[in-house]
Design a protein around this motif. Sequence first.
Motif, PDB file in Angstrom:
ATOM      1  N   ALA A  69       0.824  -1.204   0.000  1.00 22.43           N
ATOM      2  CA  ALA A  69       0.000   0.000   0.000  1.00 22.43           C
ATOM      3  C   ALA A  69       0.861   1.258   0.000  1.00 22.43           C
ATOM      4  O   ALA A  69       0.617   2.184  -0.777  1.00 22.43           O
ATOM      5  CB  ALA A  69      -0.927   0.002   1.209  1.00 22.43           C
ATOM      6  N   THR A  70       1.880   1.280   0.849  1.00 20.43           N
ATOM      7  CA  THR A  70       2.728   2.478   0.877  1.00 20.43           C
ATOM      8  C   THR A  70       3.479   2.631  -0.431  1.00 20.43           C
ATOM      9  O   THR A  70       3.655   3.745  -0.926  1.00 20.43           O
ATOM     10  CB  THR A  70       3.725   2.419   2.031  1.00 20.43           C
ATOM     11  N   ALA A  71       3.917   1.511  -0.996  1.00 21.41           N
ATOM     12  CA  ALA A  71       4.652   1.585  -2.261  1.00 21.41           C
ATOM     13  C   ALA A  71       3.755   2.124  -3.366  1.00 21.41           C
ATOM     14  O   ALA A  71       4.180   2.964  -4.170  1.00 21.41           O
ATOM     15  CB  ALA A  71       5.193   0.208  -2.647  1.00 21.41           C
ATOM     16  N   ILE A  72       2.512   1.671  -3.391  1.00 20.33           N
ATOM     17  CA  ILE A  72       1.582   2.153  -4.416  1.00 20.33           C
ATOM     18  C   ILE A  72       1.334   3.643  -4.225  1.00 20.33           C
ATOM     19  O   ILE A  72       1.307   4.417  -5.183  1.00 20.33           O
ATOM     20  CB  ILE A  72       0.261   1.367  -4.360  1.00 20.33           C
ATOM     21  N   LYS A  73       1.186   4.055  -2.971  1.00 22.00           N
ATOM     22  CA  LYS A  73       0.932   5.467  -2.725  1.00 22.00           C
ATOM     23  C   LYS A  73       2.130   6.323  -3.107  1.00 22.00           C
ATOM     24  O   LYS A  73       1.978   7.421  -3.652  1.00 22.00           O
ATOM     25  CB  LYS A  73       0.567   5.679  -1.249  1.00 22.00           C
ATOM     26  N   ASN A  74       3.333   5.823  -2.838  1.00 20.63           N
ATOM     27  CA  ASN A  74       4.524   6.547  -3.267  1.00 20.63           C
ATOM     28  C   ASN A  74       4.581   6.632  -4.786  1.00 20.63           C
ATOM     29  O   ASN A  74       4.893   7.683  -5.345  1.00 20.63           O
ATOM     30  CB  ASN A  74       5.780   5.851  -2.744  1.00 20.63           C
ATOM     31  N   ALA A  75       4.292   5.516  -5.431  1.00 20.35           N
ATOM     32  CA  ALA A  75       4.329   5.495  -6.896  1.00 20.35           C
ATOM     33  C   ALA A  75       3.302   6.445  -7.477  1.00 20.35           C
ATOM     34  O   ALA A  75       3.545   7.096  -8.496  1.00 20.35           O
ATOM     35  CB  ALA A  75       4.084   4.077  -7.403  1.00 20.35           C
ATOM     36  N   ARG A  76       2.158   6.566  -6.813  1.00 17.65           N
ATOM     37  CA  ARG A  76       1.149   7.499  -7.287  1.00 17.65           C
ATOM     38  C   ARG A  76       1.635   8.935  -7.174  1.00 17.65           C
ATOM     39  O   ARG A  76       1.410   9.744  -8.066  1.00 17.65           O
ATOM     40  CB  ARG A  76      -0.132   7.341  -6.472  1.00 17.65           C
ATOM     41  N   GLU A  77       2.308   9.238  -6.095  1.00 18.41           N
ATOM     42  CA  GLU A  77       2.798  10.598  -5.925  1.00 18.41           C
ATOM     43  C   GLU A  77       3.769  10.972  -7.029  1.00 18.41           C
ATOM     44  O   GLU A  77       3.813  12.115  -7.463  1.00 18.41           O
ATOM     45  CB  GLU A  77       3.497  10.743  -4.570  1.00 18.41           C
ATOM     46  N   MET A  78       4.564   9.993  -7.455  1.00 19.56           N
ATOM     47  CA  MET A  78       5.555  10.279  -8.478  1.00 19.56           C
ATOM     48  C   MET A  78       5.015  10.001  -9.882  1.00 19.56           C
ATOM     49  O   MET A  78       5.786   9.852 -10.830  1.00 19.56           O
ATOM     50  CB  MET A  78       6.809   9.448  -8.234  1.00 19.56           C
ATOM     51  N   ALA A  79       3.718   9.899 -10.007  1.00 22.66           N
ATOM     52  CA  ALA A  79       3.055   9.741 -11.303  1.00 22.66           C
ATOM     53  C   ALA A  79       3.507   8.496 -12.041  1.00 22.66           C
ATOM     54  O   ALA A  79       3.524   8.449 -13.266  1.00 22.66           O
ATOM     55  CB  ALA A  79       3.260  10.980 -12.191  1.00 22.66           C
ATOM     56  N   LEU A  80       3.887   7.466 -11.305  1.00 20.20           N
ATOM     57  CA  LEU A  80       4.209   6.190 -11.938  1.00 20.20           C
ATOM     58  C   LEU A  80       2.962   5.330 -12.067  1.00 20.20           C
ATOM     59  O   LEU A  80       2.856   4.494 -12.965  1.00 20.20           O
ATOM     60  CB  LEU A  80       5.259   5.436 -11.115  1.00 20.20           C
ATOM     61  N   LEU A  81       2.026   5.556 -11.157  1.00 16.33           N
ATOM     62  CA  LEU A  81       0.747   4.847 -11.204  1.00 16.33           C
ATOM     63  C   LEU A  81      -0.370   5.889 -11.140  1.00 16.33           C
ATOM     64  O   LEU A  81      -0.206   6.923 -10.508  1.00 16.33           O
ATOM     65  CB  LEU A  81       0.604   3.911 -10.002  1.00 16.33           C
ATOM     66  N   PRO A  82      -1.492   5.621 -11.780  1.00 20.76           N
ATOM     67  CA  PRO A  82      -2.598   6.568 -11.695  1.00 20.76           C
ATOM     68  C   PRO A  82      -3.329   6.438 -10.370  1.00 20.76           C
ATOM     69  O   PRO A  82      -3.332   5.374  -9.752  1.00 20.76           O
ATOM     70  CB  PRO A  82      -3.497   6.158 -12.859  1.00 20.76           C
ATOM     71  N   TYR A  83      -3.945   7.526  -9.959  1.00 28.39           N
ATOM     72  CA  TYR A  83      -4.809   7.468  -8.779  1.00 28.39           C
ATOM     73  C   TYR A  83      -6.125   6.773  -9.139  1.00 28.39           C
ATOM     74  O   TYR A  83      -6.631   5.949  -8.390  1.00 28.39           O
ATOM     75  CB  TYR A  83      -5.108   8.870  -8.259  1.00 28.39           C
TER      76      TYR A  83
END
Lengths: 131, 109
Positions: A69-83
């Motif tokens: 979960a934290t990794a996904i949230k970090n990735a979202r912040e850096m625009a690697l994954l969509p929200y």
Amino acid sequence: MTSKRNKARSPKGDSAKKFKKKTSVLVTEQVEYVDYKDVNLLTRFVSDRSKIRNRRVTGNDVQQQRDIATAIKNAREMALLPYTKRVAQTRTGRGGRGDGEGRRRNEEVTETPEQVDDTIESTDTGETAEA
Amino acid sequence: MARAYELMVIVDGDVEETAAQAWTKSLSDSITAAGGSVHGKPDWWGKRQFAYPIDKKEYGYYIVLNVEAPGGALDDLERTLRIADDIVRHKLIRLPDAEAARRGMGSAA
């Protein structure tokens, strides 16, 4: 008390068949550090709407799920994954299949012209079917 | 005591590529100036499309650095990154000891 409850929950007979314990991808692929840069790994823990899958689905234990979960949230912040991700044309009129949350969101989405047309069509067909 | 960090920086995609690449050098310079050191080569991902538009931009240059620095030494660097116009986003993550050792960083403490 507790022992009784445990007994009731312990897998015996058909209940064991119903709930097969899932093993997480993290275990099968021996991931020791969940890196937020590893988009290919993280997308497997995300639904098609880009929501984080729950523990029952992924088979993660509590710690793994938190790391993911934290990794996904970090990735979202850096625009690697969509929200969020729009899923095109999953909606069939009102009600239909899907979870309750999805249905609620669909009702909000009806402002887009295409989908409004859809609903009009569906109501029209309904009337003709009645007639 | 030096700690292992990972720094990711996104440079504005509208900037010239050479100017964006110059950021990798200035980043490593300011890290060493702050008393830290860059472990290995800076990872230049190049231009990459965002998963969603940021400030109405669709692209950005990604830079990833493994850094060893004493705690708090990179605070100034973070502040300048937050102010710099070319930097869209940045993320500084403290690597867990096990992962730092796996990348060969923990031993140099």
